[in-house]
Design a protein around this motif. Structure first.
Motif, PDB file in Angstrom:
ATOM      1  N   ALA A 111     -50.802  -5.654  23.217  1.00  0.00           N
ATOM      2  CA  ALA A 111     -50.704  -4.535  22.274  1.00  0.00           C
ATOM      3  C   ALA A 111     -49.995  -3.335  22.889  1.00  0.00           C
ATOM      4  N   HIS A 112     -50.296  -3.014  24.151  1.00  0.00           N
ATOM      5  CA  HIS A 112     -49.674  -1.847  24.772  1.00  0.00           C
ATOM      6  C   HIS A 112     -48.197  -2.078  25.029  1.00  0.00           C
ATOM      7  N   LEU A 114     -46.206  -4.063  23.133  1.00  0.00           N
ATOM      8  CA  LEU A 114     -45.562  -3.964  21.822  1.00  0.00           C
ATOM      9  C   LEU A 114     -45.405  -2.506  21.421  1.00  0.00           C
ATOM     10  N   GLU A 115     -46.433  -1.713  21.671  1.00  0.00           N
ATOM     11  CA  GLU A 115     -46.371  -0.288  21.332  1.00  0.00           C
ATOM     12  C   GLU A 115     -45.268   0.402  22.135  1.00  0.00           C
ATOM     13  N   ALA A 116     -45.162   0.066  23.414  1.00  0.00           N
ATOM     14  CA  ALA A 116     -44.137   0.678  24.265  1.00  0.00           C
ATOM     15  C   ALA A 116     -42.741   0.283  23.802  1.00  0.00           C
ATOM     16  N   THR A 118     -41.850  -0.799  20.765  1.00  0.00           N
ATOM     17  CA  THR A 118     -41.610  -0.191  19.453  1.00  0.00           C
ATOM     18  C   THR A 118     -41.183   1.264  19.604  1.00  0.00           C
ATOM     19  N   GLN A 119     -41.880   1.984  20.469  1.00  0.00           N
ATOM     20  CA  GLN A 119     -41.565   3.390  20.707  1.00  0.00           C
ATOM     21  C   GLN A 119     -40.184   3.540  21.332  1.00  0.00           C
ATOM     22  N   GLN A 153     -42.830  -7.919  13.704  1.00  0.00           N
ATOM     23  CA  GLN A 153     -43.280  -6.952  14.702  1.00  0.00           C
ATOM     24  C   GLN A 153     -42.758  -5.543  14.416  1.00  0.00           C
TER      25      GLN A 153
END
Length: 243
Positions: A111-112, A114-116, A118-119, A153
């Motif tokens: 999750a972290h 993917l978040e990184a 995406t950002q 995603q």
């Protein structure tokens, strides 16, 4: 529609010792192009920064968009390629509009991570695209699955369609184009005969039809070794097909 030159057209000259900068200078005042795409593997590590700076300045003077082909896969089973961060920084520094990777394989992203990712993609003005590979990772079923995964995603990745790469895995580009057309943001144009790249008009690719279906904002890059005497004629064929 923009016509671009990928420095693969200068493969013979680069192999003989020319730099990409020297090759691109030969386009000035002679050819009507709107973009150039340099290749990471054609740079010497010790002179890449200086050459990229000079190429960036040349592109600014000539009003060419600058694209960069990264000779790496964006994803592995473990996650995304760490070079994306440094290459986005490089693209910002040298006014590169777009980075091209090949996809690789669908990763398992924590999750972290993917978040990184995406950002990272959402906060840059640099376009990042993925290209179909001429291997098992690039067959149509796999690549359709990859494109669907990217969408699921919610990643802001584009797609570079290479009309020649399909032949190396015994698939035709026309049905692949029909399946992937809505995702295409960059087009690499080749004509192929008997799994050999030939000059436009000498192969089996229905490239006129493919170009006719592209949205006008999508740049078309010539990306195959072209003798200097043949370049003008090849560009003219693309211009005629797009007119």
């Amino acid at each position: 529609m923009k016509i671009g030159i990928n420095t693969a057209i200068y493969e013979s000259q680069v192999q003989a010792g020319a730099t990409q900068l020297e090759c691109l200078k030969t386009l000035v005042t002679r050819f009507d192009v709107s973009a150039v795409e340099v290749r990471g593997e054609f740079f010497k590590p010790e002179t890449r920064s200086a050459e990229l700076l000079a190429i960036s300045q040349l592109c600014e003077e000539q009003h060419w968009d600058l694209y960069y082909s990264v000779p790496e896969e964006l994803f592995s089973s473990d996650g995304y390629n760490a070079s994306l961060v440094t290459n986005l920084e490089l693209a910002t520094k040298y006014h590169i509009k777009s980075l091209k990777y090949s996809f690789g394989v669908q990763p398992t992203l924590q999750a972290h991570d993917l978040e990184a990712l995406t950002q990272l993609l959402a906060t840059t003005s640099i376009q990042v695209t993925i290209e179909n590979q001429p291997n098992a990772n690039g067959d149509l079923a796999t690549f359709e699955s990859d494109v669907a995964w990217v969408k699921s995603q919610k990643l802001t990745l584009g797609y570079t369609f290479d009309s020649g790469n399909w032949y190396w895995i015994d698939q035709q580009p026309e049905p692949a184009f029909a399946a992937l057309k809505s995702a295409i943001t960059v087009f690499h144009l080749k004509d192929i005969k008997d799994q050999t790249t030939v000059m436009l008009g000498q192969g089996a690719t229905d490239w006129h039809s493919l170009l006719g279906q592209l949205s006008p904002e999508i740049p078309v890059f010539l990306e195959y070794n072209i003798a200097a005497a043949d370049l003008s004629g090849q560009i003219d064929l693309v211009k005629q097909a797009l007119s």
